[in-house]
Design a protein around this motif. Structure first.
Motif, short mmCIF file in Angstrom:
data_model
loop_
_atom_site.label_atom_id
_atom_site.label_comp_id
_atom_site.label_asym_id
_atom_site.label_seq_id
_atom_site.Cartn_x
_atom_site.Cartn_y
_atom_site.Cartn_z
N SER A 152 0.84 -1.21 0.00
CA SER A 152 0.00 0.00 0.00
C SER A 152 0.87 1.26 0.00
N ASN A 153 2.05 1.20 0.68
CA ASN A 153 2.97 2.35 0.61
C ASN A 153 3.41 2.60 -0.83
N ALA A 154 3.76 1.49 -1.52
CA ALA A 154 4.24 1.63 -2.91
C ALA A 154 3.17 2.32 -3.76
N ARG B 41 0.68 4.25 -2.65
CA ARG B 41 0.38 5.61 -2.19
C ARG B 41 1.49 6.61 -2.52
N TYR B 42 2.75 6.10 -2.59
CA TYR B 42 3.86 7.03 -2.85
C TYR B 42 4.39 6.93 -4.29
N THR B 43 3.55 6.38 -5.20
CA THR B 43 3.94 6.33 -6.60
C THR B 43 2.91 7.11 -7.41
N GLU C 210 8.79 -3.23 -5.18
CA GLU C 210 9.57 -2.21 -5.88
C GLU C 210 8.61 -1.23 -6.53
N ASP C 211 8.96 0.05 -6.47
CA ASP C 211 8.07 1.00 -7.15
C ASP C 211 8.89 2.03 -7.91
N THR C 212 8.21 2.76 -8.78
CA THR C 212 8.87 3.82 -9.54
C THR C 212 8.34 5.16 -9.01
N TYR D 159 7.29 8.35 12.23
CA TYR D 159 8.27 9.11 11.42
C TYR D 159 7.78 9.16 9.98
N ARG D 160 7.70 10.37 9.43
CA ARG D 160 7.26 10.53 8.06
C ARG D 160 8.15 11.54 7.36
N VAL D 161 8.47 11.27 6.09
CA VAL D 161 9.33 12.19 5.36
C VAL D 161 8.56 13.49 5.14
N ARG E 80 1.94 14.94 3.07
CA ARG E 80 1.73 13.98 1.99
C ARG E 80 1.23 12.64 2.56
N SER E 81 1.84 12.25 3.69
CA SER E 81 1.43 10.98 4.32
C SER E 81 -0.04 11.05 4.73
N ARG E 82 -0.42 12.21 5.32
CA ARG E 82 -1.81 12.37 5.79
C ARG E 82 -2.78 12.33 4.60
N GLY F 35 -3.51 9.07 3.43
CA GLY F 35 -4.20 8.20 4.40
C GLY F 35 -3.25 7.43 5.29
N GLY F 36 -2.02 7.92 5.42
CA GLY F 36 -1.02 7.20 6.24
C GLY F 36 -1.13 7.53 7.72
N THR F 37 -0.62 6.62 8.54
CA THR F 37 -0.63 6.85 9.99
C THR F 37 0.80 7.04 10.51
N GLY F 38 1.79 6.72 9.71
CA GLY F 38 3.19 6.83 10.17
C GLY F 38 3.59 5.61 11.00
N LEU F 39 2.74 4.60 11.02
CA LEU F 39 3.04 3.41 11.84
C LEU F 39 3.30 2.17 10.98
N GLY F 40 3.02 2.29 9.67
CA GLY F 40 3.10 1.11 8.79
C GLY F 40 4.45 0.42 8.84
N LEU F 41 5.53 1.19 8.64
CA LEU F 41 6.86 0.55 8.58
C LEU F 41 7.32 0.07 9.95
N ALA F 42 6.80 0.73 11.02
CA ALA F 42 7.13 0.24 12.38
C ALA F 42 6.53 -1.15 12.55
P1 ADP Z 1 2.79 6.22 6.46
O1 ADP Z 1 1.56 5.73 7.09
O2 ADP Z 1 3.04 7.67 6.64
O3 ADP Z 1 2.96 5.76 5.07
P2 ADP Z 1 4.90 4.38 7.07
O4 ADP Z 1 5.48 3.97 8.37
O5 ADP Z 1 4.29 3.31 6.25
O6 ADP Z 1 3.94 5.56 7.36
O7 ADP Z 1 6.05 5.04 6.23
C1 ADP Z 1 6.84 6.03 6.80
C2 ADP Z 1 7.27 7.06 5.76
O8 ADP Z 1 8.14 6.43 4.85
C3 ADP Z 1 6.14 7.58 4.92
O9 ADP Z 1 5.53 8.68 5.55
C4 ADP Z 1 6.85 7.98 3.66
O10 ADP Z 1 7.41 9.27 3.83
C5 ADP Z 1 7.98 6.98 3.56
N1 ADP Z 1 7.68 5.86 2.63
C6 ADP Z 1 7.26 4.66 2.95
N2 ADP Z 1 7.14 3.87 1.85
C7 ADP Z 1 7.49 4.64 0.81
C8 ADP Z 1 7.62 4.42 -0.60
N3 ADP Z 1 7.31 3.26 -1.17
N4 ADP Z 1 8.04 5.44 -1.36
C9 ADP Z 1 8.37 6.63 -0.81
N5 ADP Z 1 8.28 6.91 0.51
C10 ADP Z 1 7.85 5.92 1.31
#
Ligand code: ADP
Length: 430
Positions: free
Chosen positions: A328-330, A332-334, A356-358, A375-377, A381-383, A386-393
């Motif tokens: 879902s990150n791939a 949302r961020y592509t 993998e994404d482009t 933590y969000r870059v 954009r994350s909000r 629809g991101g919570t900032g917890l996915g990768l954790a």
């Molecule tokens: P979020 O819910 O904000 O997506 P995540 O913990 O999943 O939180 O990801 C943390 C941050 O990592 C995101 O806010 C985003 O900035 C960055 N990120 C995660 N996956 C990608 C991706 N595939 N491409 C670019 N940035 C990503």
């Protein structure tokens, strides 16, 4: 009176006893000569033994061949025994001291002993590494000349040791030390140094976490409360009302997602080791593809590259949630038009699941922190996505529980690759 004195007096008495008849029957001078010769021989004998004793006292080594003569025999014997006992006591004490030093060295806390002038008497190896001391060269040096941290110098000189001093290491290791000073034996001081880096970090993480959760929930709550107030106070038309309700529903969904992710995190944190089910990778990847297509709604190309028919051993719901987060990150961020690849590959090294994404990619400086909670870059954009900032954790935690490793490779503007590497024992060849 001691035996030696009695023996010396008896010898003088016998000299007189022999000299007396000689003086009486032969000649007075002959008697005196005999008496004086007897006394002289006695004196020479005592002088000789006294000289030996004097020589020995200069270097009192334990020497079993050291024997006195006549009356001196007992004196030499007792001195020899006394010296031997003393040496034995010193050796036993040396051994006790060596054992105490070994115990001090074995302590996991640092220990430094200071004299009344704060000069170092002893420090163990833990304290050497904590404070950068070298005991051989630093013994006898004032500790404040070696640990120059102003807070430490003030703490030591002020002399109020009711609370420990927390010191952040100056040596660039990001170490946190807690220093206790305990006065003992008059003006001497014992410094006990605990490395509290880990607990300090956990404490900070806990505080940050509570602050972050409150902040994350406060924003949608404020929006909700604002709309509710407006609806209660102002008579808005039907169209406006519908728009408000939609915005309120969106904020509720956001709060729901945050709470759901928090619950997922806390449940995997406190859960026993994951189940060892055989997870059917073909159907899991198929489900991930369908979810990605639904989320993308035709805006991206979704490609599956599964060159292995092997399955994975682990907890199915946890792996579905972790891999689903990566997919879902791939999406949302592509940006639209991009490609998302779902990859499953196994080999001699184990199994690798990758997405993998482009997409927009991530600057290298953010990569080490991406798995931190909230933590969000780019927060906005994350909000919006629809991101919570917890996915990768959640992903990292789940992979840890499966002894798998998360690798992140990304180039801003080009794309990202998130891969999870599993050990061979987790791969089940079908
Ligand atoms: P979020 O819910 O904000 O997506 P995540 O913990 O999943 O939180 O990801 C943390 C941050 O990592 C995101 O806010 C985003 O900035 C960055 N990120 C995660 N996956 C990608 C991706 N595939 N491409 C670019 N940035 C990503």
């Amino acid at each position: 009176m001691s035996v030696q004195v009695v023996r010396a007096l008896l010898a003088a008495f016998f000299s007189a006893l022999i000299a007396l008849p000689v003086g009486y029957f032969v000649a007075v001078w002959a008697g005196w000569t005999l008496f004086c010769t007897g006394l002289g021989l006695q004196l020479a004998f005592h002088f000789r033994n006294f000289a030996r004793l004097e020589r020995w006292s200069r270097n009192p080594i334990v020497d079993p061949s050291l024997e006195g003569e006549g009356a001196w025999d007992g004196v030499f014997g007792r001195l020899y025994q006394h010296e031997k006992d003393l040496r034995g006591q010193i050796a036993a004490r040396d051994q006790e001291i060596a054992l105490l030093i070994a115990a001090g060295q074995a302590l996991t806390d640092g220990v430094v002993l200071l004299d009344g002038d704060n000069q170092i008497l002893f420090c163990n190896t833990t304290a050497e590494s904590q404070l950068g001391l070298v005991v051989q060269t630093d013994r006898g040096q004032p500790v404040v000349n070696l640990v120059r941290h102003p807070e430490f110098v003030d703490y030591l000189l002020l002399g109020d040791f009711s609370r420990p001093l927390t010191l952040r290491s100056e040596r660039g290791e990001d170490r946190v030390l807690s220093i206790y000073i305990i006065p003992y034996a008059g003006k001497r001081r014992l410094m006990q140094i605990k490395d509290v880096t880990q607990s300090d970090r956990l404490d900070r993480m806990r505080r940050d976490f509570v602050a972050n959760v409150s902040h994350e929930l406060r924003t949608p709550l404020t929006v909700l409360a604002g709309f509710l107030e407006t609806l209660q106070e102002i008579d808005v038309d039907r169209e406006e009302r519908t728009r408000y309700l939609e915005l309120m529903a969106e904020q509720s969904r956001r709060m729901q997602s945050i709470v759901q992710d928090l619950l997922t995190l806390s449940s995997i944190e406190s859960a026993p080791p994951p189940a060892n089910d055989v997870v059917d990778m073909a159907s899991l990847i198929d489900k991930l593809r369908r979810d990605a297509e639904a989320l993308s709604a035709g805006r991206h190309q979704i490609v599956v590259e599964a060159d292995s028919k092997a399955d994975l051993r682990g907890s199915e719901p946890e792996l579905v949630s972790a891999f689903g987060n990566l997919v879902s990150n791939a999406v949302r961020y592509t940006p639209p038009g991009g490609t998302i690849r779902i990859i499953w590959h196994t080999g001699a090294q184990g199994g690798e699941f990758a997405v993998e994404d482009t997409g927009i990619g991530i600057d290298a400086k953010h990569v080490p922190r991406l798995t931190e909670r909230f933590y969000r870059v780019d927060r906005g954009r994350s909000r919006d996505a629809g991101g919570t900032g917890l996915g990768l954790a959640i992903v990292k935690h789940t992979l840890n529980r499966h002894q798998a490793q998360l690798d992140i490779k990304s180039t801003p503007g080009v794309g990202s690759r998130f891969s999870a590497r599993f050990a061979t024992r987790r791969v089940v060849d079908v």
